[in-house]
Design an enzyme around this catalytic site. Structure first.
Site, PDB file in Angstrom:
ATOM      1  N   CYS A 175      69.484  74.812 -30.151  1.00 12.22           N
ATOM      2  CA  CYS A 175      69.770  76.452 -30.380  1.00 12.22           C
ATOM      3  C   CYS A 175      70.418  76.552 -31.520  1.00 12.22           C
ATOM      4  O   CYS A 175      71.211  75.998 -31.706  1.00 12.22           O
ATOM      5  CB  CYS A 175      70.461  76.823 -28.970  1.00 12.22           C
ATOM      6  SG  CYS A 175      71.997  76.228 -28.744  1.00 12.22           S
ATOM      7  N   GLU A 176      70.083  77.881 -31.949  1.00 13.82           N
ATOM      8  CA  GLU A 176      70.951  78.196 -33.324  1.00 13.82           C
ATOM      9  C   GLU A 176      72.406  78.652 -33.103  1.00 13.82           C
ATOM     10  O   GLU A 176      73.096  78.723 -33.816  1.00 13.82           O
ATOM     11  CB  GLU A 176      70.120  79.240 -33.653  1.00 13.82           C
ATOM     12  CG  GLU A 176      70.003  80.768 -33.152  1.00 13.82           C
ATOM     13  CD  GLU A 176      69.251  81.577 -33.955  1.00 13.82           C
ATOM     14  OE1 GLU A 176      68.276  81.090 -34.754  1.00 13.82           O
ATOM     15  OE2 GLU A 176      69.454  82.828 -33.778  1.00 13.82           O
ATOM     16  N   HIS A 177      72.825  78.979 -31.609  1.00 13.37           N
ATOM     17  CA  HIS A 177      74.173  79.354 -31.385  1.00 13.37           C
ATOM     18  C   HIS A 177      75.344  78.131 -31.274  1.00 13.37           C
ATOM     19  O   HIS A 177      76.216  78.480 -31.500  1.00 13.37           O
ATOM     20  CB  HIS A 177      74.137  80.208 -30.087  1.00 13.37           C
ATOM     21  CG  HIS A 177      73.369  81.305 -30.143  1.00 13.37           C
ATOM     22  ND1 HIS A 177      72.234  81.646 -29.215  1.00 13.37           N
ATOM     23  CD2 HIS A 177      72.942  82.235 -31.241  1.00 13.37           C
ATOM     24  CE1 HIS A 177      71.694  82.656 -29.306  1.00 13.37           C
ATOM     25  NE2 HIS A 177      72.016  83.191 -30.514  1.00 13.37           N
ATOM     26  N   HIS A 178      74.540  77.046 -30.711  1.00 12.75           N
ATOM     27  CA  HIS A 178      75.531  75.910 -30.431  1.00 12.75           C
ATOM     28  C   HIS A 178      74.955  74.474 -31.163  1.00 12.75           C
ATOM     29  O   HIS A 178      75.925  73.723 -30.955  1.00 12.75           O
ATOM     30  CB  HIS A 178      75.696  75.701 -29.004  1.00 12.75           C
ATOM     31  CG  HIS A 178      76.228  77.075 -28.125  1.00 12.75           C
ATOM     32  ND1 HIS A 178      75.281  77.884 -27.706  1.00 12.75           N
ATOM     33  CD2 HIS A 178      77.331  77.428 -27.854  1.00 12.75           C
ATOM     34  CE1 HIS A 178      75.842  78.755 -27.016  1.00 12.75           C
ATOM     35  NE2 HIS A 178      77.139  78.744 -27.225  1.00 12.75           N
TER      36      HIS A 178
ATOM     37  N   GLN B  37      64.675  80.311 -28.111  1.00  9.37           N
ATOM     38  CA  GLN B  37      63.247  79.779 -27.400  1.00  9.37           C
ATOM     39  C   GLN B  37      62.252  80.980 -27.411  1.00  9.37           C
ATOM     40  O   GLN B  37      61.027  80.895 -27.685  1.00  9.37           O
ATOM     41  CB  GLN B  37      63.611  79.417 -25.923  1.00  9.37           C
ATOM     42  CG  GLN B  37      62.364  79.156 -25.352  1.00  9.37           C
ATOM     43  CD  GLN B  37      62.537  78.818 -23.660  1.00  9.37           C
ATOM     44  OE1 GLN B  37      63.887  78.329 -23.254  1.00  9.37           O
ATOM     45  NE2 GLN B  37      61.439  79.015 -22.833  1.00  9.37           N
TER      46      GLN B  37
ATOM     47  N   HIS C 143      68.432  74.018 -21.506  1.00 12.32           N
ATOM     48  CA  HIS C 143      69.266  74.267 -22.768  1.00 12.32           C
ATOM     49  C   HIS C 143      70.398  73.546 -22.575  1.00 12.32           C
ATOM     50  O   HIS C 143      71.143  74.106 -21.461  1.00 12.32           O
ATOM     51  CB  HIS C 143      69.337  76.060 -23.017  1.00 12.32           C
ATOM     52  CG  HIS C 143      68.140  76.757 -23.147  1.00 12.32           C
ATOM     53  ND1 HIS C 143      68.170  77.209 -24.523  1.00 12.32           N
ATOM     54  CD2 HIS C 143      67.017  77.053 -22.879  1.00 12.32           C
ATOM     55  CE1 HIS C 143      66.779  77.883 -24.717  1.00 12.32           C
ATOM     56  NE2 HIS C 143      66.227  77.573 -23.426  1.00 12.32           N
TER      57      HIS C 143
ATOM     58  N   CYS D 168      73.284  74.169 -24.103  1.00  8.32           N
ATOM     59  CA  CYS D 168      74.242  74.493 -24.271  1.00  8.32           C
ATOM     60  C   CYS D 168      74.781  75.589 -22.977  1.00  8.32           C
ATOM     61  O   CYS D 168      75.742  75.982 -22.764  1.00  8.32           O
ATOM     62  CB  CYS D 168      73.997  75.660 -25.321  1.00  8.32           C
ATOM     63  SG  CYS D 168      72.748  77.124 -25.375  1.00  8.32           S
TER      64      CYS D 168
HETATM   65 ZN   LIG Z   1      73.009  77.856 -27.393  1.00 11.60          ZN
END
Ligand SMILES: [Zn+2]
Length: 191
Positions: free
Chosen positions: A76-79, A117, A145, A147
């Protein structure tokens, strides 16, 4: 960016959690992470349309082609934590089909990037649509996920499902139903 700068950044991360970058087990970790990143994010160097264009064949067949249960690993690009799941891809040819092995490769092209996603789902659908130019494309992604799970934010083992429907899969009820009955016959997968 140089490998040295990358490895220094990893060292900083390791030190920031209170670890000793000089102890035996961690000494080579920055260079291992560098190599892992080259693989995990190798998708940026690949072109999905190029991969699909290399294996297009003329056909008179206009029956649905379904490739189910394509395993993928993304982050994921956030974590930058793993997204692990399966992709189902279907299309209805309009004069052209693609070599079946190319579809899983296209999944990897987009999975090996920093992702969400929803975007992964759309990118696969749009690559198939713009290259094979079929009468319709459907992509369903079902994934876990890390995260959410590792950080304890959501229930462990919960899955997220996203879909992208184009052409006949969007406009024709029976086409859509046929597709979902194909992918629901997967062992243990239900949408
Ligand atoms: Zn994430």
């Amino acid at each position: 960016m140089s490998q040295e700068a990358f490895e220094n950044a990893v060292k900083t991360m390791i030190e920031s959690v209170g670890e000793d970058t000089k102890r035996e087990g961690l000494e080579k970790t920055p260079s291992r992470v560098f190599k892992a990143y080259q693989f995990m994010y190798g998708g940026y160097k690949l072109d999905a349309k190029e991969i699909l264009s290399q294996a297009l064949f003329e056909t008179s067949n206009d029956e649905m082609v379904v490739i189910k249960d394509i395993e993928f690993y993304s982050t994921c690009e956030h974590h930058l934590l793993p997204i692990i799941g399966h992709v189902h891809v279907a299309y209805i040819p309009d004069g052209k089909v693609v070599g079946l092995s190319k579809i899983p490769r296209v999944v990897d092209v987009f999975a090996r990037r920093m992702q969400i996603q929803e975007q992964l789902t759309e990118q696969i659908a749009d690559a198939v649509l713009s290259t094979i130019k079929p009468k319709g494309v459907a992509v369903v992604v079902q994934a876990r996920h890390m995260c959410m799970e590792m950080r304890g934010v959501e229930k462990v083992n919960s899955k997220t499902t996203t879909s992208a429907l184009r052409g006949l899969f969007k406009t024709n009820d029976s086409t859509r139903k046929e597709f979902f009955s194909h992918i629901n016959s997967s062992s243990g997968n239900r949408f």
